[in-house]
Design an enzyme around this catalytic site. Structure first.
Site, PDB file in Angstrom:
ATOM      1  N   GLY A  45       0.839  -1.193   0.000  1.00 38.21           N
ATOM      2  CA  GLY A  45       0.000   0.000   0.000  1.00 38.21           C
ATOM      3  C   GLY A  45       0.870   1.236   0.000  1.00 38.21           C
ATOM      4  O   GLY A  45       2.005   1.219  -0.468  1.00 38.21           O
ATOM      5  N   CYS A  46       0.358   2.305   0.546  1.00 33.51           N
ATOM      6  CA  CYS A  46       1.082   3.578   0.588  1.00 33.51           C
ATOM      7  C   CYS A  46       2.420   3.406   1.302  1.00 33.51           C
ATOM      8  O   CYS A  46       2.476   2.860   2.399  1.00 33.51           O
ATOM      9  CB  CYS A  46       0.232   4.616   1.310  1.00 33.51           C
ATOM     10  SG  CYS A  46       1.085   6.181   1.566  1.00 33.51           S
ATOM     11  N   PHE A  47       3.486   3.888   0.685  1.00 31.44           N
ATOM     12  CA  PHE A  47       4.800   3.702   1.306  1.00 31.44           C
ATOM     13  C   PHE A  47       4.975   4.487   2.593  1.00 31.44           C
ATOM     14  O   PHE A  47       5.821   4.160   3.418  1.00 31.44           O
ATOM     15  CB  PHE A  47       5.961   3.938   0.352  1.00 31.44           C
ATOM     16  CG  PHE A  47       5.926   5.158  -0.530  1.00 31.44           C
ATOM     17  CD1 PHE A  47       5.404   6.369  -0.114  1.00 31.44           C
ATOM     18  CD2 PHE A  47       6.456   5.084  -1.810  1.00 31.44           C
ATOM     19  CE1 PHE A  47       5.411   7.487  -0.941  1.00 31.44           C
ATOM     20  CE2 PHE A  47       6.475   6.189  -2.645  1.00 31.44           C
ATOM     21  CZ  PHE A  47       5.948   7.392  -2.203  1.00 31.44           C
ATOM     22  N   TRP A  48       4.174   5.521   2.827  1.00 32.53           N
ATOM     23  CA  TRP A  48       4.249   6.231   4.111  1.00 32.53           C
ATOM     24  C   TRP A  48       3.934   5.267   5.253  1.00 32.53           C
ATOM     25  O   TRP A  48       4.562   5.308   6.303  1.00 32.53           O
ATOM     26  CB  TRP A  48       3.281   7.387   4.170  1.00 32.53           C
ATOM     27  CG  TRP A  48       3.507   8.487   3.186  1.00 32.53           C
ATOM     28  CD1 TRP A  48       4.629   8.718   2.425  1.00 32.53           C
ATOM     29  CD2 TRP A  48       2.583   9.521   2.861  1.00 32.53           C
ATOM     30  NE1 TRP A  48       4.447   9.827   1.655  1.00 32.53           N
ATOM     31  CE2 TRP A  48       3.202  10.348   1.892  1.00 32.53           C
ATOM     32  CE3 TRP A  48       1.303   9.831   3.285  1.00 32.53           C
ATOM     33  CZ2 TRP A  48       2.572  11.468   1.360  1.00 32.53           C
ATOM     34  CZ3 TRP A  48       0.679  10.943   2.750  1.00 32.53           C
ATOM     35  CH2 TRP A  48       1.312  11.752   1.801  1.00 32.53           C
ATOM     36  N   CYS A  49       2.934   4.421   5.051  1.00 33.73           N
ATOM     37  CA  CYS A  49       2.530   3.454   6.088  1.00 33.73           C
ATOM     38  C   CYS A  49       3.625   2.434   6.344  1.00 33.73           C
ATOM     39  O   CYS A  49       4.002   2.180   7.486  1.00 33.73           O
ATOM     40  CB  CYS A  49       1.269   2.708   5.663  1.00 33.73           C
ATOM     41  SG  CYS A  49      -0.201   3.719   5.480  1.00 33.73           S
TER      42      CYS A  49
END
Length: 179
Positions: free
Chosen positions: A13-17
């Site tokens: 998913g989102c790489f921030w997570c």
């Protein structure tokens, strides 16, 4: 020192997570957000967001196997995202959010495949695991403003409501592996 340590690249998913989780894991010496396994050389975030480059938002982990095993990293990976949803994680929809393990060695591929088989056999998830397991290809680091995003913006809406709970789940489930 990190040149001799192994790396594995994960799309969850989102790489921030994903980055916010793995920077807290003992033995992970570097986490870099980036894009991989697409067709465009040196893609930008804007290009990847169109879904036309074939890239996945990923984190590249450099880790010390004397402190954390690949198996432990993959167990964390499968705990913090839903590997049963094709091209989506929650409200993030598109091929750039697909679940993926991009390996650099045959041993990493084998470890990933064995864990997936065990999780499937144990029926851990509500549906089949759709995580792709492929060789790492065409990796490119994300722009500087994406690196350490959660650390810099913990109160931003997405960070507070999406990233924060993943970090909390890590702390609850894998306390023994925290830095």
């Amino acid at each position: 020192m990190t040149d001799s340590l192994p790396m594995i690249t994960l799309g969850g998913g989102c790489f921030w997570c994903t980055e916010a989780v793995f920077v807290r894991v003992r033995g992970v010496v570097d986490v870099q957000s980036g894009y991989s396994n697409g067709q465009v050389q040196r893609p930008s975030y804007e290009q990847v967001c169109t879904g036309t480059t074939g890239h996945n938002e990923v984190v590249r982990l450099t880790y010390d196997p004397a402190q954390v095993s690949l198996r432990q990293l993959l167990e964390i990976f499968f705990t913090i995202h839903d590997p049963t949803t094709l091209n989506r994680q929650g409200n993030d929809v598109g091929t750039q959010y697909r679940s993926a393990i991009y390996f650099s060695t045959p041993e990493q591929k084998l470890e990933a495949e064995l864990l997936i088989a065990e999780l499937e056999q144990a029926a851990v998830f509500h549906g089949p695991i759709v995580t792709e397991v492929l060789p790492l290809a065409n990796y490119w680091p994300a722009e500087d403003y994406h690196q350490d995003y959660y650390e810099q913006h913990p109160n931003q809406g997405y960070c507070a409501f999406v990233v924060g709970p993943k970090v909390a789940k890590l702390r609850q489930t894998f306390a023994a592996l925290l830095k």
